[in-house]
Design an enzyme around this catalytic site. Structure first.
Site, PDB file in Angstrom:
ATOM      1  N   THR A  90      -8.362  -8.379  15.183  1.00 30.12           N
ATOM      2  CA  THR A  90      -8.035  -8.808  13.817  1.00 30.12           C
ATOM      3  C   THR A  90      -6.578  -8.468  13.547  1.00 30.12           C
ATOM      4  OG1 THR A  90     -10.310  -8.571  13.062  1.00 30.12           O
ATOM      5  CG2 THR A  90      -8.642  -8.610  11.358  1.00 30.12           C
ATOM      6  N   PHE A 144      -3.733  -7.805  10.728  1.00 31.33           N
ATOM      7  CA  PHE A 144      -3.572  -7.339   9.349  1.00 31.33           C
ATOM      8  C   PHE A 144      -2.089  -7.454   8.997  1.00 31.33           C
ATOM      9  CE2 PHE A 144      -7.160  -5.272  11.266  1.00 31.33           C
ATOM     10  CZ  PHE A 144      -8.113  -5.207  10.271  1.00 31.33           C
TER      11      PHE A 144
HETATM   12  O1  LIG Z   1     -14.544  -4.950   6.320  1.00 30.00           O
HETATM   13  C1  LIG Z   1     -13.646  -4.416   6.981  1.00 30.00           C
HETATM   14  O2  LIG Z   1     -13.789  -3.356   7.633  1.00 30.00           O
HETATM   15  C2  LIG Z   1     -12.339  -5.068   7.026  1.00 30.00           C
HETATM   16  O3  LIG Z   1     -11.361  -4.393   7.246  1.00 30.00           O
HETATM   17  C3  LIG Z   1     -12.292  -6.563   6.841  1.00 30.00           C
HETATM   18  C4  LIG Z   1     -12.446  -7.342   8.116  1.00 30.00           C
HETATM   19  C5  LIG Z   1     -12.000  -8.859   7.866  1.00 30.00           C
HETATM   20  O4  LIG Z   1     -11.706  -9.256   6.763  1.00 30.00           O
HETATM   21  O5  LIG Z   1     -11.962  -9.609   8.868  1.00 30.00           O
HETATM   22  C6  LIG Z   1     -11.548  -6.816   9.139  1.00 30.00           C
HETATM   23  C7  LIG Z   1     -11.846  -6.841  10.456  1.00 30.00           C
HETATM   24  C8  LIG Z   1     -13.113  -7.415  10.979  1.00 30.00           C
HETATM   25  O6  LIG Z   1     -12.781  -8.683  11.523  1.00 30.00           O
HETATM   26  C9  LIG Z   1     -14.127  -7.558   9.916  1.00 30.00           C
HETATM   27  C10 LIG Z   1     -13.828  -7.397   8.593  1.00 30.00           C
END
Ligand SMILES: O=C(O)C(=O)C[C@]1(C(=O)O)C=C[C@@H](O)C=C1
Length: 312
Positions: free
Chosen positions: A180, A182
């Site tokens: 992911t 950020f």
């Molecule tokens: O819910 C979390 O822990 C987040 O940080 C959000 C989040 C997202 O929005 O994609 C971040 C990483 C993962 O892909 C799943 C959830």
């Protein structure tokens, strides 16, 4: 360091989210004040209002694609991206002590986490219902509540310790390589210096809907050798069929080919919102196509100037 000078970072909370793990990679974060927020809009609003100096929010996942709420919130152009962070994401199924895998009928998690564990859940808990939460850690916190309506949460393993839950299954992601992305968003500031391995983000609005409008946008990048790393159409909210384009490209606004592409977009689009130039988290250096380096642009400009002076 006193509270008066402490940097304040908002993030998608509560404590234990992947977003918090991403924020903890920011330099000097140990001296900062962390403000967990209930949603991405709340974290970004904390920055707009001045309550926080920056916010870390998820923007893109290698399996699920863009995070719509983040793309739409940043599209207003009131904040800029100054840093990106890449994090490998791995999920665990967790429940209150005493709950067994076969007891898990109602599971809760974030929509992106649900999407990234869909096959595992279908294979191991085919009859379970997955209910959506605002974040993975919020899901873990909800399971930990006495008398919770949920049997288990899908969340980062670290959330199990924080919310006193037992891990029933670990590494349940369907794709072991899921990452992911950020971003750290701040109120508008000059972009961080050019590193040679940078990205630029922007939102482009078509001036008037006509055949080839998207092609015109793409052309501004293509003719200057600027590589796109993401392009997504997002509804503007003004009516059916009205879209803007959320774009990330390689390079920094200080580089001639990127600056010229932005100027080209400014001429052909109804509106262009610059969302920042910042170092790439993967550090991958950008290879410049022949004829598109800063030297090439400078050389072409001085050649044009010489023509105007009668020096052919
Ligand atoms: O819910 C979390 O822990 C987040 O940080 C959000 C989040 C997202 O929005 O994609 C971040 C990483 C993962 O892909 C799943 C959830």
């Amino acid at each position: 360091m006193t509270d008066a000078v402490r940097v304040r970072y908002a993030y998608l909370g509560p404590s234990g989210t992947f977003t918090e793990a991403a924020l903890r990679t920011v330099p000097d974060v140990e001296h900062a004040e962390l403000l967990p927020c209930a949603s991405v809009p709340a974290a970004l609003e904390a920055v707009r209002s001045g309550e926080a100096d920056g916010a870390v929010v998820p923007i893109e996942n290698s399996v699920e694609g863009g995070v719509p709420v983040t793309l739409d919130e940043l599209a207003d152009g009131r904040l800029v991206i100054t840093r990106e962070i890449l994090l490998r994401v791995s999920f665990a199924l967790m429940a209150r002590p005493g709950t067994h895998l076969e007891d898990c009928k109602r599971i809760t998690t974030h929509p992106h986490a649900a999407a990234q564990t869909r096959h595992w859940v279908a294979d191991h808990l085919p009859r379970a219902e997955v209910m959506l939460a605002s974040s993975t850690a919020a899901a873990a916190a909800a399971v930990a509540e006495p008398g919770s309506e949920f049997d288990a949460a899908i969340a980062p393993r670290i959330a199990a310790e924080q919310y006193h839950l037992n891990v029933l299954a670990d590494q349940i992601e369907d794709n072991r390589d899921a990452v992911t992305r950020f971003v750290l968003a701040t109120r508008p500031v000059p972009p961080p210096p050019l590193t040679g391995a940078d990205k630029t983000s922007l939102v482009a609005f078509i001036r008037d809907d006509h055949p080839g409008a998207l092609l015109e946008i793409l052309d501004e990048f293509a003719v200057r050798g600027v590589n796109l790393t993401r392009i997504e159409s997002r509804p503007t909210g003004d009516g059916i069929g009205r879209y803007c384009f959320s774009i990330d490209c390689e390079g920094h606004v200080e580089e001639a080919r990127v600056g010229e592409a932005l100027m080209g977009l400014r001429r052909v689009c109804g509106e262009v919102r610059f969302l920042g130039s910042y170092p790439r988290a993967d550090g991958a250096r950008i290879s410049t196509r022949p004829g598109t380096s800063d030297v090439d642009f400078r050389d072409a400009a001085s050649w044009l100037a010489s023509l105007k002076e009668g020096r052919t």
